[in-house]
Scaffold this motif. Structure first.
Motif, PDB file in Angstrom:
ATOM      1  N   THR A   1      28.871  39.141  23.234  1.00 47.74           N
ATOM      2  CA  THR A   1      30.090  39.555  23.455  1.00 47.74           C
ATOM      3  C   THR A   1      31.163  38.255  23.933  1.00 47.74           C
ATOM      4  N   GLY A   2      30.497  37.835  25.066  1.00 44.41           N
ATOM      5  CA  GLY A   2      31.183  36.515  25.447  1.00 44.41           C
ATOM      6  C   GLY A   2      31.277  35.480  24.246  1.00 44.41           C
ATOM      7  N   GLY A   3      30.292  35.004  23.754  1.00 44.29           N
ATOM      8  CA  GLY A   3      30.427  34.323  22.730  1.00 44.29           C
ATOM      9  C   GLY A   3      31.352  34.517  21.747  1.00 44.29           C
ATOM     10  N   ALA A   4      31.440  35.770  21.436  1.00 43.20           N
ATOM     11  CA  ALA A   4      32.286  36.207  20.438  1.00 43.20           C
ATOM     12  C   ALA A   4      34.015  35.817  20.616  1.00 43.20           C
ATOM     13  N   VAL A   5      34.112  36.229  21.994  1.00 42.93           N
ATOM     14  CA  VAL A   5      35.247  36.054  22.373  1.00 42.93           C
ATOM     15  C   VAL A   5      35.746  34.773  22.690  1.00 42.93           C
ATOM     16  N   ILE A   6      34.945  33.765  23.132  1.00 44.01           N
ATOM     17  CA  ILE A   6      35.153  32.293  23.167  1.00 44.01           C
ATOM     18  C   ILE A   6      35.431  31.786  21.738  1.00 44.01           C
ATOM     19  N   GLY A   7      34.373  32.067  20.866  1.00 36.94           N
ATOM     20  CA  GLY A   7      34.674  31.518  19.446  1.00 36.94           C
ATOM     21  C   GLY A   7      35.835  32.039  18.681  1.00 36.94           C
ATOM     22  N   GLY A   8      36.287  33.275  19.110  1.00 34.23           N
ATOM     23  CA  GLY A   8      37.394  34.071  18.549  1.00 34.23           C
ATOM     24  C   GLY A   8      38.897  33.436  19.058  1.00 34.23           C
ATOM     25  N   ALA A   9      38.764  32.956  20.304  1.00 36.95           N
ATOM     26  CA  ALA A   9      40.004  32.128  20.975  1.00 36.95           C
ATOM     27  C   ALA A   9      40.187  30.866  20.432  1.00 36.95           C
ATOM     28  N   THR A  10      38.908  30.225  20.181  1.00 33.74           N
ATOM     29  CA  THR A  10      38.926  28.746  19.410  1.00 33.74           C
ATOM     30  C   THR A  10      39.416  28.717  18.329  1.00 33.74           C
ATOM     31  N   ILE A  11      39.126  29.815  17.289  1.00 36.35           N
ATOM     32  CA  ILE A  11      39.572  29.767  16.079  1.00 36.35           C
ATOM     33  C   ILE A  11      41.192  30.360  15.989  1.00 36.35           C
ATOM     34  N   VAL A  12      41.557  31.203  16.727  1.00 38.07           N
ATOM     35  CA  VAL A  12      42.884  31.499  16.858  1.00 38.07           C
ATOM     36  C   VAL A  12      43.734  30.411  17.476  1.00 38.07           C
ATOM     37  N   GLY A  13      43.227  29.606  18.252  1.00 36.94           N
ATOM     38  CA  GLY A  13      43.944  28.529  18.800  1.00 36.94           C
ATOM     39  C   GLY A  13      44.069  27.271  17.731  1.00 36.94           C
ATOM     40  N   LEU A  14      43.142  27.149  16.971  1.00 31.54           N
ATOM     41  CA  LEU A  14      43.028  26.077  16.103  1.00 31.54           C
ATOM     42  C   LEU A  14      43.776  26.497  14.810  1.00 31.54           C
ATOM     43  N   VAL A  15      44.137  27.808  14.426  1.00 34.77           N
ATOM     44  CA  VAL A  15      44.704  27.987  13.148  1.00 34.77           C
ATOM     45  C   VAL A  15      46.211  28.180  13.647  1.00 34.77           C
ATOM     46  N   ASN A  16      46.551  28.396  15.110  1.00 34.69           N
ATOM     47  CA  ASN A  16      48.003  28.424  15.496  1.00 34.69           C
ATOM     48  C   ASN A  16      48.486  27.050  15.593  1.00 34.69           C
TER      49      ASN A  16
END
Length: 52
Positions: free
Chosen positions: A13-28
């Motif tokens: 779960t922690g890895g998914a949250v960190i990965g998701g936040a990274t992808i959202v930041g990159l796309v934004n």
């Protein structure tokens, strides 16, 4: 045994949250309006192929 399962689930779960936040930041950052985006087509920061 239950402890190992809970630790594994927390890690996933922690890895998914960190990965998701990274992808959202990159796309934004890549799709932000020009005044908020670090990239500029008219003024590239890296000049490929220049010999001077």
């Amino acid at each position: 045994m239950l402890r190992v399962i809970l630790i594994t689930m927390a890690s996933v779960t922690g890895g998914a949250v960190i990965g998701g936040a990274t992808i959202v930041g990159l796309v934004n950052a890549q799709t932000a309006p020009p005044d908020q985006s670090p990239a500029s087509v008219s003024n590239p920061t890296l000049d490929y192929g220049s010999t001077q």
